[in-house]
Design a protein around this motif. Structure first.
Motif, PDB file in Angstrom:
ATOM      1  N   GLU A  77       0.835  -1.205   0.000  1.00 31.96           N
ATOM      2  CA  GLU A  77       0.000   0.000   0.000  1.00 31.96           C
ATOM      3  C   GLU A  77       0.871   1.257   0.000  1.00 31.96           C
ATOM      4  OE1 GLU A  77      -3.803  -1.665   2.581  1.00 31.96           O
ATOM      5  OE2 GLU A  77      -1.874  -1.301   3.571  1.00 31.96           O
ATOM      6  N   GLU A  78       1.904   1.242   0.825  1.00 27.43           N
ATOM      7  CA  GLU A  78       2.797   2.397   0.929  1.00 27.43           C
ATOM      8  C   GLU A  78       3.549   2.635  -0.383  1.00 27.43           C
ATOM      9  OE1 GLU A  78       5.207   3.760   4.710  1.00 27.43           O
ATOM     10  OE2 GLU A  78       6.335   2.215   3.619  1.00 27.43           O
ATOM     11  N   ALA A  79       4.035   1.551  -0.999  1.00 28.16           N
ATOM     12  CA  ALA A  79       4.754   1.669  -2.263  1.00 28.16           C
ATOM     13  C   ALA A  79       3.837   2.194  -3.364  1.00 28.16           C
ATOM     14  CB  ALA A  79       5.343   0.319  -2.659  1.00 28.16           C
ATOM     15  N   LEU A  80       2.598   1.697  -3.389  1.00 28.99           N
ATOM     16  CA  LEU A  80       1.627   2.163  -4.383  1.00 28.99           C
ATOM     17  C   LEU A  80       1.341   3.649  -4.210  1.00 28.99           C
ATOM     18  CD1 LEU A  80      -0.532   1.817  -6.589  1.00 28.99           C
ATOM     19  CD2 LEU A  80      -2.115   1.057  -4.799  1.00 28.99           C
ATOM     20  N   ALA A  81       1.107   4.084  -2.973  1.00 24.55           N
ATOM     21  CA  ALA A  81       0.813   5.491  -2.710  1.00 24.55           C
ATOM     22  C   ALA A  81       1.971   6.388  -3.148  1.00 24.55           C
ATOM     23  CB  ALA A  81       0.512   5.697  -1.229  1.00 24.55           C
ATOM     24  N   GLU A  82       3.183   5.961  -2.862  1.00 26.13           N
ATOM     25  CA  GLU A  82       4.348   6.758  -3.264  1.00 26.13           C
ATOM     26  C   GLU A  82       4.437   6.859  -4.786  1.00 26.13           C
ATOM     27  OE1 GLU A  82       7.651   9.110  -3.249  1.00 26.13           O
ATOM     28  OE2 GLU A  82       6.273   8.647  -1.604  1.00 26.13           O
ATOM     29  N   ALA A  83       4.170   5.762  -5.480  1.00 25.34           N
ATOM     30  CA  ALA A  83       4.221   5.764  -6.944  1.00 25.34           C
ATOM     31  C   ALA A  83       3.149   6.684  -7.535  1.00 25.34           C
ATOM     32  CB  ALA A  83       4.051   4.345  -7.470  1.00 25.34           C
ATOM     33  N   LEU A  84       1.967   6.666  -6.943  1.00 24.50           N
ATOM     34  CA  LEU A  84       0.901   7.542  -7.428  1.00 24.50           C
ATOM     35  C   LEU A  84       1.261   9.020  -7.209  1.00 24.50           C
ATOM     36  CD1 LEU A  84      -2.201   5.527  -6.174  1.00 24.50           C
ATOM     37  CD2 LEU A  84      -1.495   5.845  -8.565  1.00 24.50           C
ATOM     38  N   LYS A  85       1.863   9.306  -6.066  1.00 28.56           N
ATOM     39  CA  LYS A  85       2.305  10.684  -5.801  1.00 28.56           C
ATOM     40  C   LYS A  85       3.355  11.112  -6.813  1.00 28.56           C
ATOM     41  CE  LYS A  85       2.938   9.841  -1.319  1.00 28.56           C
ATOM     42  NZ  LYS A  85       3.351   9.995   0.100  1.00 28.56           N
ATOM     43  N   GLN A  86       4.305  10.232  -7.094  1.00 30.70           N
ATOM     44  CA  GLN A  86       5.353  10.552  -8.062  1.00 30.70           C
ATOM     45  C   GLN A  86       4.782  10.756  -9.461  1.00 30.70           C
ATOM     46  OE1 GLN A  86       8.615  11.215  -7.433  1.00 30.70           O
ATOM     47  NE2 GLN A  86       8.073  11.013  -5.266  1.00 30.70           N
ATOM     48  N   ALA A  87       3.667  10.092  -9.755  1.00 30.68           N
ATOM     49  CA  ALA A  87       3.011  10.236 -11.060  1.00 30.68           C
ATOM     50  C   ALA A  87       2.132  11.479 -11.138  1.00 30.68           C
ATOM     51  CB  ALA A  87       2.182   8.989 -11.359  1.00 30.68           C
TER      52      ALA A  87
END
Length: 324
Positions: A77-87
């Protein structure tokens, strides 16, 4: 985001929610950072690669992502959230599904533990909250009561389950109906080597009740990439649990791979893309696919399945060769 995607396919409704999702979503099990349920199944993916996988998925029109508490106990979940923020994705611009782990827990923890899921996903909210499997300590009625409370509080947008059989789906739906709500989805294993939902009542029940099915492992943990049939030595690079699963299915998959290869040639596609197309189009709009990707290229290539509209005859070919 959706307005700038040049696509030949349509978003479809999740259950009876009125929410439109891409027929393929990106699964996040492999984002677990080698922890929890990923041990022996997936290796370690660094955040840079996760960012690229998510970005490629968004660029191909994917608008939803599936993860779970069990996937690294919040790491996915944390990795996904970070990736979405970076996108550059803002809260509300994509749809996030996650799961409550029922092991040794009572149903009341569905509500009390939601803030933990929200913490790992911050700043994104949980859209589809799912019960990962029926569980032993919590009745289905109690689970649905707690899910309904969260929905009525505006904390979640849809209610789902995972690994529920047909009878359990009916129990969940009946209880939610008493709250004036409906079950949106059931996450189940479905691919050309595992078609049990077609005969055990799950698919029939989903159609009858208007519940979407979210197919996990639509490529059989990679067996429908075809690379293990062509080069069995590649199996040595796969974590041991997934390696064992693929090895067991290799011989059985051979005739399916041959038919997939023949059909793929007609579309200038890869066999994995045809296998995914069978999952998302072979049962009308009922089945969505949760496609995993461990490289940015895989994420991009998976999405080409969306444009492969198999003919009735081609679906029948695949049905015949995969019927055991």
């Amino acid at each position: 985001m959706n307005n700038i995607i040049d696509k030949k396919w349509a978003y479809r409704e999740l259950g009876k929610t009125g929410i439109g999702l891409s027929p393929i979503g990106l699964g996040g099990w492999q984002f677990s950072r080698g922890k929890g349920a990923a041990i022996g199944v997936w290796g370690m993916l660094n955040q840079t690669k996760v960012n690229e996988i998510v970005l490629n998925s968004l660029g191909g029109g994917i608008n939803w992502f599936d993860t779970a508490e069990a996937y690294g106990m919040g790491q996915s979940e944390e990795a996904l959230a970070e990736a979405l923020k970076q996108a550059g994705i803002q809260p509300g611009e994509c749809f996030i599904a996650t799961k409550w782990q029922p092991t040794l827990r009572f149903a009341s923890s569905i509500k009390t533990l939601l803030p933990m899921r929200e913490g790992f996903l911050n700043p994104y909210k949980v859209d589809l909250y799912q019960v990962h499997f029926p569980g032993l300590f919590a009745s289905i009625d109690a689970q649905m009561d707690n899910m309904a409370a969260l929905y009525k509080e505006g904390r979640i947008r849809a209610i789902g389950v995972s690994n529920f059989n047909a009878s359990q789906m009916r129990i969940a739906q009946k209880r939610l109906n008493e709250h004036g709500l409906s079950l949106a989805s059931n996450q189940v294993r479905y691919n050309l080597l595992d078609r049990q939902i077609e005969t055990n009542g799950v698919l029939e029940t989903a159609r009858e009740l208007g519940i979407s099915l979210l197919a996990f492992s639509p490529l059989g943990m990679g067996i429908f990439s075809g690379k293990y049939q062509r080069n069995p030595e590649y199996l040595q690079q796969v974590p041991f649990i997934r390696r064992k699963s693929i090895r067991r299915a290799l011989e059985k998959s051979m005739p399916i791979i041959a038919t997939l290869s023949e059909i793929a040639g007609r579309y200038s596609a890869d066999i994995a893309q045809v296998a995914l197309a069978w999952v998302i189009y072979g049962q009308g709009d009922t089945v969505f696919a949760i496609a995993g990707a461990s490289t940015p290229v895989q994420a991009r290539e998976n999405l080409k399945a969306l444009d492969i509209k198999l003919t009735t005859a081609e679906i029948a070919e695949l049905n015949k060769v995969s019927r055991f």
